[in-house]
Design an enzyme around this catalytic site. Sequence first.
Site, PDB file in Angstrom:
ATOM      1  N   ALA A   2      -3.783  -7.402   1.181  1.00 39.89           N
ATOM      2  CA  ALA A   2      -4.306  -8.228   2.264  1.00 39.89           C
ATOM      3  C   ALA A   2      -5.813  -8.077   2.331  1.00 39.89           C
ATOM      4  O   ALA A   2      -6.372  -7.194   1.692  1.00 39.89           O
ATOM      5  CB  ALA A   2      -3.693  -7.810   3.593  1.00 39.89           C
ATOM      6  N   LYS A   3      -6.457  -8.925   3.084  1.00 39.67           N
ATOM      7  CA  LYS A   3      -7.877  -8.779   3.369  1.00 39.67           C
ATOM      8  C   LYS A   3      -8.186  -9.544   4.630  1.00 39.67           C
ATOM      9  O   LYS A   3      -7.485 -10.516   4.959  1.00 39.67           O
ATOM     10  CB  LYS A   3      -8.713  -9.351   2.216  1.00 39.67           C
ATOM     11  CG  LYS A   3     -10.114  -8.787   2.152  1.00 39.67           C
ATOM     12  CD  LYS A   3     -10.089  -7.409   1.510  1.00 39.67           C
ATOM     13  CE  LYS A   3     -11.435  -6.868   1.186  1.00 39.67           C
ATOM     14  NZ  LYS A   3     -11.279  -5.719   0.261  1.00 39.67           N
ATOM     15  N   GLY A   4      -9.230  -9.102   5.302  1.00 41.22           N
ATOM     16  CA  GLY A   4      -9.658  -9.817   6.494  1.00 41.22           C
ATOM     17  C   GLY A   4     -11.163  -9.857   6.553  1.00 41.22           C
ATOM     18  O   GLY A   4     -11.839  -9.180   5.775  1.00 41.22           O
TER      19      GLY A   4
END
Length: 420
Positions: free
Chosen positions: A109-111
């Site tokens: 994931a990444k944000g």
Amino acid sequence: MSTCAIPEGSLFDMTVQMFNRAADCLHLDEGYRKIMTTCQRELVVNFPVVMDDGRIEVFTGYRVQHNTSRGPAKGGIRFHPHVSLDDVRALAMLMTFKCAVVKIPYGGAKGGVTCHPASLSRRELERLTRRYASEISILLGPEEDIPAPDVGTNARVMAWLMDTYSMHRGYTVPGVVTGKPLEVGGSAGREEATGRGVFVTILEACRVKGIDIKNARAAVQGTGNVGGTVARLLQQEGCRVVALSKSDGGVYNPHGLDVNDVLTYVQQNRTLQGYPQGEAISNCDLLELDCNILVPAAIENQLLAGNAPRIKAQIVAEGANGPTTPEADAILTDRGILVIPDILCNAGGVTVSYFEWVQSRDAYFWTEREVNARLKRIMTDSFQEVLHTAQKYNVSMRQAAYILAIERVRAAYELRGIYP
Ligand code: GLU
């Protein structure tokens, strides 16, 4: 940090290209290709923050989960003016494969939030972080999605994230983020883990290339958590660090820099401009310096088709995510330069994030020595595994790392089956 020429496409397209090269070697089934080049969940949030002068500003943030077949979604949160959905997708995809390369039980994931963190006051940064955390909390949880620091965020930001999530639950949930301060459930060794992991892979690569680290010269792009740590560890090992840089430029000294002195200067001045023990150098020129080891440890799109023919280093250690474009990667490989790919090279950060998560679950904490020893073992074993795969398929280290990762993600699908 600006790029030294125009990159060949969007970061996501380039990441898919890297993936496809390895998928071709594996004759990967079309269905699995579709799965692995698509992000599973994408959340875009637009949210207001009251600034110190009373104005209301609206910010845009993202959280993307690329794939959760191997475990909960895991990956950092980036605060940077260039954050876009496309970048976050690419960085999430890299996390899936990174976790698979080092065999830790997470998906990717990444944000990020499009903002200029250096221009925000501490209180503004806190309000922005808490509101963003609140907006994306529908995805978060120790079993669901676990953020960590990335470019422009740090342990303090993670503490605010953890606190915001915990306030909504009504009890403290330390396992919801990693890279926290030690005082609130962080792990010893996490802060320098990415840099330490990069360093371990450089030592392995030196062995492959027959380079004696004690006589080696290194240029490091970045003086942050990753670049600063790698530079310090290299110098401790006897390597001459001839250049270091920040986003607004760097410093070069062919006789070697005093790394601690440079880092202290950066801390005090937030720039390297005016640093007295060396000459000023641009980020682009730094990449082309005469050295054995080049460590791009800042941001993506640094090694491009335009400058790859002029790179003089024998080893490129990707401390950053996505610093090399696919065209540049092919040029460097053809020229016999050993590129330690990001999904292997900088996996030390998420590895110690995993240790932190495990320690949080047990509420039992390890010593820094223990953490570092386990990190070293995972990084060394992973490097060797990637190297053997590269030899077996006669491909670059990047392709080999992707091959291992893709096979592990595919195995997860084959064993779990596709629901329903
Ligand atoms: N942001 C780091 C990375 O790109 C660490 C991610 C994590 O620890 O979850 O690998």
